[in-house]
Design a protein around this motif. Structure first.
Motif, short mmCIF file in Angstrom:
data_model
loop_
_atom_site.label_atom_id
_atom_site.label_comp_id
_atom_site.label_asym_id
_atom_site.label_seq_id
_atom_site.Cartn_x
_atom_site.Cartn_y
_atom_site.Cartn_z
N ARG A 42 0.64 -1.44 0.44
CA ARG A 42 0.06 -0.06 0.38
C ARG A 42 0.99 1.24 -0.11
O ARG A 42 0.31 2.04 -0.03
N LYS A 44 2.65 2.30 2.02
CA LYS A 44 2.92 2.32 3.82
C LYS A 44 4.65 1.96 4.11
O LYS A 44 4.39 1.31 5.32
N SER A 335 -4.36 3.97 -0.98
CA SER A 335 -3.62 2.81 0.05
C SER A 335 -4.55 1.69 -1.49
O SER A 335 -3.48 0.73 -1.43
N ARG A 339 -2.35 -0.55 -3.52
CA ARG A 339 -1.46 -2.74 -3.45
C ARG A 339 -2.24 -3.04 -4.81
O ARG A 339 -1.58 -4.28 -5.49
#
Length: 377
Positions: A42, A44, A335, A339
């Motif tokens: 994602r 992150k 996100s 992904r």
């Protein structure tokens, strides 16, 4: 330098092997790997495999106990649960707690679970997504190591204290999933930022020094975060640190971010009977969790509730954008898009993250396995 691209399956396999090389059990390694690689999918990366060396340091310091027993029940009602994590692996503790919360919510309509004496559980949205995938409204929060200064203070004694909310919807509308820290920038995102490292400059009102003055030099900011504290139970005055959501002063509502951080402290450490962020120094166990699962059936026919949630979200998706190429989006959209791209094209990892993986690979004797999955973008 160019980023590396790694296939999802390859990164999962090698990451799990490295965790097992550190002494994690098969289940522990699988649970942690799943959460970390999901974060990297994602984009992150502050909560992805780059965190591995942090856990190595926690193991060395004796703050993370791989032999901890399964979380035990401290208190329980049909609607609530208080667990003790015994300083075990945070991801495994959270996974256990969320599954129990889902189970009880499906029976009683709602369940609120708090956990004390845990460790870092990664990106918070992972856990609310688990609840929403089961058709439940999910809420989660965690306190963290102290790194944030309350409004009107230069003493860091709050955590980044994130909170997250997920709503299941109907049809092709993806779940609503809001994941936010209660400070202006997550600790991991700041210290592992390639952009800030290359420029050497931070935006204003992210970090203050011990006098309450704004710091924009990246190296100075890292010094403040990493060297202005020690492992003592109590924080030192005037260390400086991160700033609450809203900024340094009350003019742009920094006091509201401070208030939200305190709310998380009370929901986590408060309701769990656990340790507040003020007494959790860097790389120390004691972190507390809060989970809540709500069955939409408490508000009517669950299908109708989810359809109505979808209707509301769709109405806001119609909002006129200032730039047609940048439409108004919902929390969780970026996100999900990241992904999908990473699953299709591979996960992009910076040279800095690869250096961290190589360090762990060296410790666990998995250098060949790691190098075999790496290629440049």
């Amino acid at each position: 330098m160019r980023d590396y691209v790694v296939k999802y399956e390859d990164l999962c396999r090698v990451t799990k092997e490295m965790f097992m090389g550190l002494g994690y059990s098969d289940l522990q390694a699988s649970t942690v790997t799943n959460c970390l690689v999901e974060a990297d999918l994602r984009h992150k990366h502050s909560h992805g495999v780059a965190a591995m060396m942090t856990y190595v340091s926690h193991l060395k310091a004796g703050n993370l106990h791989l032999d901890a027993p399964e979380p035990t029940t401290v208190f329980e009602t049909p609607l609530s649960l208080v667990l003790d994590g015994h300083s075990g692996v945070g991801y495994c503790i959270a996974d256990f707690a969320v599954k129990k919360t889902i189970e009880k919510a499906k029976k009683s309509g709602v369940c609120i679970t708090t956990v004390r004496q845990a460790n870092h559980y990664g990106f918070a949205a992972h856990w609310t997504e688990m609840m929403a995938q089961e058709g439940l409204i999910g809420i989660s929060a965690t306190n963290t190591v102290r790194c944030v200064c309350p409004t009107r203070s230069a003493e860091r004694n709050l955590g980044t204290n994130p909170m997250t909310f997920a709503f299941p919807t109907a049809g092709d509308e993806p779940m609503f999933n809001l994941d936010m820290a209660t400070c202006v920038m997550a600790h991991g995102k700041l210290v592992r930022s390639q952009v800030f490292a290359e420029s050497g400059v931070l935006p204003r009102e992210v970090i203050i020094d011990g006098k309450g003055e704004v710091v924009t030099d990246f190296k100075e900011a890292l010094e403040i975060l990493h060297h202005g504290d020690d492992r003592s139970d109590a924080p030192k005055p005037n260390t400086g640190g991160l700033v609450p959501l809203g900024g340094v002063t009350e003019i742009l509502s920094g006091h509201k971010g401070y208030g939200l951080a305190m709310l998380v402290e009370l929901l986590t450490g408060g309701l769990a009977g656990g340790t507040p962020s003020k007494f959790i120094p860097l790389a120390h166990e004691g972190i507390c969790f809060f989970f809540m699962a709500i069955d939409p059936a408490l508000f009517g026919d669950p299908k109708e509730v989810r359809e109505h949630i979808k209707y509301i979200i769709n109405e806001y998706r119609k909002t006129a954008a200032l730039d047609p190429n940048l439409p108004v989006i919902m929390p969780g959209d970026k996100s999900r898009a990241a992904r999908a791209k990473a699953m299709r094209d591979g996960i992009e990892l910076s040279p800095e993250i690869i250096d961290i993986l190589r360090e762990v690979a060296g410790i666990t004797k998995k250098e060949a396995e790691l190098e075999s999955i790496l290629k440049h973008d």
